[in-house]
Write a protein that holds these residues in place. Structure first.
Motif, mmCIF file in Angstrom:
data_model
loop_
_atom_site.group_PDB
_atom_site.id
_atom_site.type_symbol
_atom_site.label_atom_id
_atom_site.label_comp_id
_atom_site.label_asym_id
_atom_site.label_seq_id
_atom_site.Cartn_x
_atom_site.Cartn_y
_atom_site.Cartn_z
ATOM 1 N N PRO A 195 0.788 -1.241 0.000
ATOM 2 C CA PRO A 195 0.000 0.000 0.000
ATOM 3 C C PRO A 195 0.813 1.281 0.000
ATOM 4 O O PRO A 195 0.487 2.224 -0.731
ATOM 5 C CB PRO A 195 -0.841 -0.120 1.283
ATOM 6 C CG PRO A 195 -0.175 -1.175 2.104
ATOM 7 C CD PRO A 195 0.455 -2.108 1.134
ATOM 8 N N ASP A 196 1.875 1.344 0.794
ATOM 9 C CA ASP A 196 2.640 2.592 0.862
ATOM 10 C C ASP A 196 3.439 2.837 -0.412
ATOM 11 O O ASP A 196 3.519 3.971 -0.896
ATOM 12 C CB ASP A 196 3.557 2.598 2.086
ATOM 13 C CG ASP A 196 4.490 1.402 2.118
ATOM 14 O OD1 ASP A 196 4.100 0.313 1.639
ATOM 15 O OD2 ASP A 196 5.615 1.535 2.635
ATOM 16 N N GLN A 197 4.018 1.783 -0.985
ATOM 17 C CA GLN A 197 4.807 1.963 -2.198
ATOM 18 C C GLN A 197 3.921 2.284 -3.399
ATOM 19 O O GLN A 197 4.261 3.140 -4.220
ATOM 20 C CB GLN A 197 5.641 0.710 -2.466
ATOM 21 C CG GLN A 197 6.727 0.494 -1.426
ATOM 22 C CD GLN A 197 7.747 -0.527 -1.877
ATOM 23 O OE1 GLN A 197 8.126 -0.587 -3.044
ATOM 24 N NE2 GLN A 197 8.213 -1.344 -0.955
ATOM 25 N N ALA A 198 2.796 1.611 -3.492
ATOM 26 C CA ALA A 198 1.878 1.893 -4.599
ATOM 27 C C ALA A 198 1.255 3.272 -4.437
ATOM 28 O O ALA A 198 1.225 4.078 -5.383
ATOM 29 C CB ALA A 198 0.789 0.819 -4.663
ATOM 30 N N GLY A 199 0.773 3.581 -3.239
ATOM 31 C CA GLY A 199 0.138 4.876 -2.999
ATOM 32 C C GLY A 199 1.092 6.040 -3.117
ATOM 33 O O GLY A 199 0.710 7.117 -3.585
ATOM 34 N N GLY A 200 2.347 5.839 -2.705
ATOM 35 C CA GLY A 200 3.338 6.914 -2.762
ATOM 36 C C GLY A 200 3.643 7.378 -4.170
ATOM 37 O O GLY A 200 4.166 8.476 -4.379
#
Length: 256
Positions: free
Chosen positions: A207-212
């Motif tokens: 989630p953090d890598q995709a959302g970032g």
């Protein structure tokens, strides 16, 4: 209890607990302050960069450098909003007052998400403008291609981090257990998976890598990510929906 009363009750709970107010304040201060510091250091070091580094220089993303720590405070906020009632035993009173568990959860998450969104958007715009001020002649403008999307996306990213944490905390109920899983997940496991060649293709869907990705304006050189900024945010939304669905199903199934 009517929906308006549920919302009013949840708002009172959030603003009356000092820890939740402090964590939001910390998210704002850390994100902006660290972003300004990294922006100032980047401006001073720009002349020493090699040509490849200059080609991938992203002044917008640099101003959001503080979100790496600011999201920590948003995780704590999301966990405390939900798990405080379990740790104090107030959850029994709340569910007695609002027997419809779906309505109870929707009211709690709705109020907390709205608050997180307002704070996150204000933080994202403040971090951008102050960071660009530190960058001086290397700054970006809000009217440049992709910049407004990145700034709004930064606010959405911080909000989704908080909501994801709320979903996990609803499933686990314990603040210590929730933080004990979320902190290593975001700050250790995700980082390792995203930086090791053998697992990069897996890490980019966390989630953090995709959302970032939404906060990037200038893509990295030789970038082979199979989705764009909005696609990455969409992947993060799927993670959030899954966490909320899990929390709702467990809340309905078990005793308080």
């Amino acid at each position: 209890m009517a929906a308006a009363q549920v919302i009013r009750s949840e708002w009172t709970k959030i603003r009356s607990v000092a820890s939740t107010v402090w964590t939001l304040s910390l998210a704002v201060v850390v994100t902006i302050a660290l972003g300004m510091l990294i922006s100032a250091l980047s401006a001073n070091g720009f002349d020493g960069m090699d040509p490849r580094q200059r080609l991938s220089f992203d002044p917008t993303l640099i101003s959001f450098a503080g979100m790496s720590l600011g999201q920590l405070a948003m995780i704590v906020f999301g966990v405390l909003v939900v798990s405080n009632e379990y740790s104090t035993g107030m959850i029994r009173t709340s569910l007695a007052a609002v027997p419809q568990r779906g309505g109870f959860l929707a009211g709690k998450l709705g109020v907390a998400t709205a608050l997180a969104l307002v704070v996150s958007m204000a933080t994202a715009f403040a971090a951008f403008f102050l960071g660009q001020a530190m960058l001086g002649e290397h700054r970006a403008s809000l009217g440049d291609d992709g910049v407004l999307r990145a700034v709004i996306g930064g606010g959405l990213y911080m909000t989704l981090i908080a909501v994801f944490s709320m979903g996990v905390a609803t499933m686990l109920r314990s603040p210590m257990l929730s933080l004990g899983i979320l902190m290593p997940f975001f700050f250790l496991i995700s980082s390792i998976l995203g930086n090791v060649d053998a697992t990069k293709k897996i890490g980019r869907f966390l989630p953090d890598q995709a959302g970032g990705r939404i906060m990037r304006v200038v893509p990295p050189l030789d970038d082979d990510t199979p989705y764009g900024p909005w696609g990455g945010l969409g992947i993060m939304v799927l993670w959030v929906v899954a966490a909320l669905a899990g929390g709702y199903l467990l809340l309905k199934k078990r005793d308080a």
